[in-house]
Design a protein around this motif. Structure first.
Motif, PDB file in Angstrom:
ATOM      1  N   PRO A  98      60.521   2.978 108.037  1.00 25.85           N
ATOM      2  CA  PRO A  98      60.910   4.394 108.002  1.00 25.85           C
ATOM      3  C   PRO A  98      59.742   5.323 107.675  1.00 25.85           C
ATOM      4  N   ASP A  99      59.966   6.611 107.852  1.00 31.78           N
ATOM      5  CA  ASP A  99      58.967   7.612 107.498  1.00 31.78           C
ATOM      6  C   ASP A  99      58.790   7.674 105.974  1.00 31.78           C
ATOM      7  N   GLU A 100      57.674   8.274 105.576  1.00 25.82           N
ATOM      8  CA  GLU A 100      57.375   8.581 104.177  1.00 25.82           C
ATOM      9  C   GLU A 100      57.315   7.352 103.263  1.00 25.82           C
ATOM     10  N   ILE A 101      56.763   6.250 103.765  1.00 22.27           N
ATOM     11  CA  ILE A 101      56.647   5.072 102.893  1.00 22.27           C
ATOM     12  C   ILE A 101      55.198   4.610 102.750  1.00 22.27           C
ATOM     13  N   LEU A 102      54.273   5.191 103.503  1.00 18.41           N
ATOM     14  CA  LEU A 102      52.895   4.702 103.497  1.00 18.41           C
ATOM     15  C   LEU A 102      52.041   5.439 102.466  1.00 18.41           C
ATOM     16  N   ASP A 103      51.163   4.696 101.819  1.00 20.42           N
ATOM     17  CA  ASP A 103      50.204   5.295 100.885  1.00 20.42           C
ATOM     18  C   ASP A 103      48.914   5.679 101.598  1.00 20.42           C
ATOM     19  N   VAL A 104      48.504   4.870 102.575  1.00 21.46           N
ATOM     20  CA  VAL A 104      47.248   5.096 103.292  1.00 21.46           C
ATOM     21  C   VAL A 104      47.413   4.759 104.770  1.00 21.46           C
ATOM     22  N   VAL A 124      48.040  12.913 114.914  1.00 25.97           N
ATOM     23  CA  VAL A 124      47.865  13.058 113.466  1.00 25.97           C
ATOM     24  C   VAL A 124      49.141  13.614 112.831  1.00 25.97           C
ATOM     25  N   ASN A 125      49.783  14.575 113.498  1.00 28.39           N
ATOM     26  CA  ASN A 125      51.024  15.147 112.965  1.00 28.39           C
ATOM     27  C   ASN A 125      52.092  14.080 112.796  1.00 28.39           C
ATOM     28  N   ARG A 126      52.222  13.207 113.814  1.00 25.80           N
ATOM     29  CA  ARG A 126      53.241  12.155 113.744  1.00 25.80           C
ATOM     30  C   ARG A 126      52.909  11.152 112.637  1.00 25.80           C
ATOM     31  N   LEU A 127      51.650  10.773 112.560  1.00 28.45           N
ATOM     32  CA  LEU A 127      51.255   9.815 111.538  1.00 28.45           C
ATOM     33  C   LEU A 127      51.484  10.379 110.137  1.00 28.45           C
ATOM     34  N   ALA A 128      51.275  11.679 109.977  1.00 27.36           N
ATOM     35  CA  ALA A 128      51.446  12.301 108.658  1.00 27.36           C
ATOM     36  C   ALA A 128      52.877  12.153 108.156  1.00 27.36           C
ATOM     37  N   LYS A 129      53.830  12.082 109.057  1.00 26.65           N
ATOM     38  CA  LYS A 129      55.230  11.933 108.661  1.00 26.65           C
ATOM     39  C   LYS A 129      55.505  10.552 108.053  1.00 26.65           C
ATOM     40  N   LEU A 130      54.616   9.617 108.305  1.00 24.61           N
ATOM     41  CA  LEU A 130      54.790   8.269 107.761  1.00 24.61           C
ATOM     42  C   LEU A 130      54.307   8.168 106.315  1.00 24.61           C
ATOM     43  N   LEU A 131      53.524   9.159 105.885  1.00 21.44           N
ATOM     44  CA  LEU A 131      52.912   9.115 104.556  1.00 21.44           C
ATOM     45  C   LEU A 131      53.861   9.576 103.454  1.00 21.44           C
ATOM     46  N   LYS A 132      53.754   8.936 102.307  1.00 25.23           N
ATOM     47  CA  LYS A 132      54.406   9.451 101.103  1.00 25.23           C
ATOM     48  C   LYS A 132      53.765  10.786 100.721  1.00 25.23           C
ATOM     49  N   GLY A 163      50.025  10.842 100.050  1.00 22.95           N
ATOM     50  CA  GLY A 163      49.374   9.785 100.814  1.00 22.95           C
ATOM     51  C   GLY A 163      48.152  10.310 101.551  1.00 22.95           C
ATOM     52  N   MET A 164      47.328   9.393 102.033  1.00 26.03           N
ATOM     53  CA  MET A 164      46.064   9.781 102.666  1.00 26.03           C
ATOM     54  C   MET A 164      45.914   9.195 104.056  1.00 26.03           C
ATOM     55  N   LEU A 165      45.291   9.974 104.931  1.00 23.45           N
ATOM     56  CA  LEU A 165      44.870   9.504 106.241  1.00 23.45           C
ATOM     57  C   LEU A 165      43.343   9.487 106.246  1.00 23.45           C
ATOM     58  N   LEU A 166      42.761   8.317 106.471  1.00 25.31           N
ATOM     59  CA  LEU A 166      41.311   8.142 106.467  1.00 25.31           C
ATOM     60  C   LEU A 166      40.840   7.795 107.866  1.00 25.31           C
ATOM     61  N   PHE A 167      39.784   8.484 108.327  1.00 21.66           N
ATOM     62  CA  PHE A 167      39.246   8.047 109.610  1.00 21.66           C
ATOM     63  C   PHE A 167      37.737   8.115 109.651  1.00 21.66           C
ATOM     64  N   ARG A 168      37.207   7.249 110.483  1.00 26.60           N
ATOM     65  CA  ARG A 168      35.773   7.231 110.758  1.00 26.60           C
ATOM     66  C   ARG A 168      35.611   7.179 112.266  1.00 26.60           C
ATOM     67  N   ASP A 169      34.653   7.971 112.785  1.00 21.82           N
ATOM     68  CA  ASP A 169      34.506   8.008 114.239  1.00 21.82           C
ATOM     69  C   ASP A 169      33.133   8.518 114.646  1.00 21.82           C
ATOM     70  N   TYR A 170      32.932   8.687 115.945  1.00 24.67           N
ATOM     71  CA  TYR A 170      31.633   9.054 116.488  1.00 24.67           C
ATOM     72  C   TYR A 170      31.307  10.528 116.247  1.00 24.67           C
ATOM     73  N   GLY A 171      30.050  10.813 115.902  1.00 20.79           N
ATOM     74  CA  GLY A 171      29.575  12.176 115.735  1.00 20.79           C
ATOM     75  C   GLY A 171      28.949  12.703 117.022  1.00 20.79           C
TER      76      GLY A 171
END
Length: 360
Positions: free
Chosen positions: A280-286, A305-313, A316-324
């Motif tokens: 379910p939504d709102e159960i993830l810490d990271v 990102v909007n959809r993923l944010a709904k999964l966070l408590k 909670g945090m969303l961490l990303f690393r990618d190309y500059g």
């Protein structure tokens, strides 16, 4: 400084840390790395491998202009629209082919994860890990770190990368705390029937855990297994990982270190909002995304990102690393590979976008 410039042309932004709420508290929190990004200044060349990146390496004006010129030149000829549509529709096919060829031999395990993203772990486990990292093992791990995305690759991966994209691919990392953006991610209602949903999914994988992590775009498990190695000694934790390439998920599940008691790997396309998650939504810490957002069409990134944010408590945090932007990999593209501004298709049909801070 000059030799460091030659080793790695650094462009700022390849990592973002978003907290779902209480961003100001997070900014002041002791949970940040011991040496926060933004203050990593190399003064002793013998310590060049102490961190995964440094903050003060700057291009000269001439180098920057040359990079802009190369990017403008290789963007002159765009991929035809019908082909762009094919790369969008068949994106999973190209990544499945990638993993069919390379299996789990392309990238090395990301042992730098906990150095750069200590927030992945529960606070108590972070403190324990910090103590462990003061040992000789910590020195050994750091000595293998470098500034280059290429150095995360196996020998086979390096040969393939050089053949297709040239050498010198780099990536850098930074923490960004953006209260306004975090708020925009949480303004949407979280679902009025969440209680019913929880009842329906009460036996979902990881339902007994108190601390849950999701890695999006897990590939062959190069982040999964370093995380699992720590989680298996951390009661109450659970790791989810997904990829839209079914071949990648099978590689994770068939790995000798995969254990369904600690981890659930599943096939999922994060660009499809209609697809349900196995929890379910709102159960993830990271939520962790490593070189994943860059594979998604720029027009669809915010929706993902909007959809993923709904999964966070809350909190909670969303961490990303990618190309500059102006990464050497971008500058080595030939004409005819550009899909749109700073968005390219590789020879194998996989796509990549190059970020700046302003993209957040």
């Amino acid at each position: 400084m000059g030799s460091l410039n030659k080793m790695n042309f650094i462009t700022r932004l390849s990592a973002l840390c978003l907290r779902k709420s209480k961003m100001q508290q997070r900014h002041r929190s002791s949970r940040r790395p011991a040496v926060p990004l933004g203050s990593r200044i190399l003064t002793d060349p013998s310590k060049v491998f102490e961190h995964n990146m440094w903050d003060h390496v700057q291009w000269s004006q001439e180098e920057e202009e040359n990079a802009k010129e190369k990017a403008a030149e290789n963007s002159l000829v765009k991929v035809q629209w019908e082909d762009q549509d094919k790369y969008e529709r068949e994106a999973s096919k190209y990544w499945n082919e990638f993993y069919k060829i390379h299996k789990n031999n392309f990238f090395k395990d990301r042992n730098w994860l906990f150095l750069e993203f200590p927030e992945i772990l529960p606070e108590k486990r972070r403190e324990e890990l910090k103590t462990e990292q003061r040992s000789s093992e910590h020195t050994k791990i750091n000595s293998t770190n470098s500034f280059s995305h290429k150095n995360e690759m196996s020998e086979e991966g390096e040969k393939y990368w050089k053949k297709n994209y040239g050498g010198g691919s780099t990536s850098v990392q930074g923490y960004v705390y953006n209260k306004k953006q975090a708020k925009s991610l949480t303004d949407n209602p979280q679902g009025k029937n969440r209680g019913e949903e929880l009842g329906r999914l009460e036996s979902f994988p990881g339902s007994d855990a108190t601390y849950r992590i999701l890695e999006v775009g897990c590939g062959a498990g190069n982040s999964v297994f370093p995380i699992l190695k720590v989680l298996c000694n951390t009661p109450g934790t659970f790791l989810y990982c997904c990829d839209f390439a079914s071949g990648a998920v099978e590689l994770v599940k068939s790995h000798s270190s995969y254990n369904s008691a600690w981890c659930s790997a599943f096939v999922h396309d994060v660009c499809d909002d209609a697809l349900p998650y196995p929890f379910p939504d709102e159960i993830l810490d990271v939520i962790l995304l490593v070189f994943v957002l860059s594979t998604i069409h720029p027009d669809r990134m915010q929706g993902v990102v909007n959809r993923l944010a709904k999964l966070l408590k809350p909190g909670g945090m969303l961490l990303f690393r990618d190309y500059g932007r102006y990464n050497t990999a971008q500058l080595r593209f030939k004409k005819g590979h550009c899909l749109s501004e700073n968005f390219y298709v590789r020879g194998d049909g996989t796509r990549v976008y190059f970020f700046t801070k302003e993209n957040r």
